[in-house]
Scaffold this active site. Structure first.
Site, PDB file in Angstrom:
ATOM      1  N   HIS A 175      -0.320   1.471  -8.467  1.00  0.00           N
ATOM      2  CA  HIS A 175      -1.186   2.630  -8.178  1.00  0.00           C
ATOM      3  C   HIS A 175      -2.540   2.511  -8.892  1.00  0.00           C
ATOM      4  CE1 HIS A 175       1.862   4.753  -5.978  1.00  0.00           C
ATOM      5  NE2 HIS A 175       2.659   4.891  -7.008  1.00  0.00           N
ATOM      6  N   LEU A 186       0.849  -1.184   0.000  1.00  0.00           N
ATOM      7  CA  LEU A 186       0.000   0.000   0.000  1.00  0.00           C
ATOM      8  C   LEU A 186       0.890   1.241   0.000  1.00  0.00           C
ATOM      9  CD1 LEU A 186      -2.677  -0.999   2.691  1.00  0.00           C
ATOM     10  CD2 LEU A 186      -2.946  -1.027   0.200  1.00  0.00           C
ATOM     11  N   ASP A 187       0.403   2.317  -0.625  1.00  0.00           N
ATOM     12  CA  ASP A 187       1.146   3.570  -0.634  1.00  0.00           C
ATOM     13  C   ASP A 187       1.259   4.134   0.776  1.00  0.00           C
ATOM     14  OD1 ASP A 187       1.325   3.385  -3.385  1.00  0.00           O
ATOM     15  OD2 ASP A 187      -0.376   4.725  -3.762  1.00  0.00           O
ATOM     16  N   VAL A 188       2.206   5.041   0.959  1.00  0.00           N
ATOM     17  CA  VAL A 188       2.426   5.656   2.266  1.00  0.00           C
ATOM     18  C   VAL A 188       1.141   6.278   2.809  1.00  0.00           C
ATOM     19  CG1 VAL A 188       3.605   7.555   3.449  1.00  0.00           C
ATOM     20  CG2 VAL A 188       4.880   6.087   1.903  1.00  0.00           C
ATOM     21  N   THR A 199      -1.949   5.487   2.099  1.00  0.00           N
ATOM     22  CA  THR A 199      -3.099   4.572   2.072  1.00  0.00           C
ATOM     23  C   THR A 199      -3.162   3.773   3.371  1.00  0.00           C
ATOM     24  OG1 THR A 199      -2.971   4.373  -0.337  1.00  0.00           O
ATOM     25  CG2 THR A 199      -4.192   2.665   0.830  1.00  0.00           C
TER      26      THR A 199
END
Length: 234
Positions: A189, A102-104, A106
């Site tokens: 993404h 997961l993105d930072v 998210t």
């Protein structure tokens, strides 16, 4: 198994700290104080005590669900932000690997394990495991825009830079700026790029579930071991 490695597995000590404990004479093996970190033990038979308390290591692999907060990186080495394994207090946490990063910015469900084959099954697009995302959009979408997006997502869309369309997915709207997207793949993404395809921007993103595994009972930043049936579904 080397005694210092055993101590790291059985406690939260690093190998370096395990050696300090050994050199301090705090560890006994079968009633004898052992200070040699390279001393080999039989995990199944030898009795290892630390300050009189027995130590043991869990057998088999570990499977963990983490409720990832905002501001943590899904990497194994800290860069700009703290890393997700900082939130997991288990021995040899460095041996854990992440399934579906997961993105930072998210939040939500994150699976980790030291079972490489299992991690591959979790992330493999051939398995078609559903992942539920809850998102907040920067710009409101009216009924017509929502209907168009729902239809396009269900048929698959060609994202910028990709050679193939996304797999058919399920998009629904809670209101003009909040939606739920269920994917069975994990392109780079993907959620943010899919919304950008419709000229919008995701400003908040949360993964609520992976397969049948949900975050029920967990607070943000907490983790738990998976149940046997949860492990088996992959």
């Amino acid at each position: 198994m080397r005694l210092d490695k055993f101590l790291s597995k059985a406690t939260e000590l690093s190998r370096k700290d395990a050696k300090k404990v050994l050199h301090a004479g705090e560890i006994s093996v079968n009633g004898i104080i052992i200070k040699d970190s390279s001393h080999h033990i039989d995990v199944a038979c030898d009795e290892v005590l630390w300050a009189g308390e027995p130590l043991s290591v869990a057998e088999g692999n570990r499977y963990i669900l983490l409720y990832k907060p905002d501001g943590f990186e899904c990497t194994l080495k800290a860069k700009e932000y703290p890393i997700v394994t900082d939130l997991i207090a288990v021995p040899e946490v460095d041996s854990l690997r992440i399934a579906g990063r997961l993105d930072v910015d998210t939040t939500g469900a994150l699976l980790l394990s030291d079972d490489g084959a299992w991690l591959h099954r979790v992330t493999s697009p051939k398995r078609h495991q559903p992942k539920r995302y809850e998102l907040t959009l920067a710009d409101p979408m009216d009924a017509d825009a929502q209907a168009h997006a729902i239809k396009q997502v269900a048929n698959g869309i060609l994202l910028d830079g990709d050679d193939e369309k996304t797999r058919p997915a399920e998009l629904s709207f809670i209101d003009e700026t909040h939606a739920v997207l269920i994917l069975t793949e994990g392109k780079y993404h993907q959620v943010k790029r899919m919304m950008a395809y419709f000229g919008n921007k995701v400003i908040e993103l949360h993964r609520a579930s992976i397969g049948d595994i949900t975050l029920d009972g967990l607070e943000m930043g907490e983790c738990r071991f998976l149940k046997p049936d949860e492990i088996a579904q992959f």
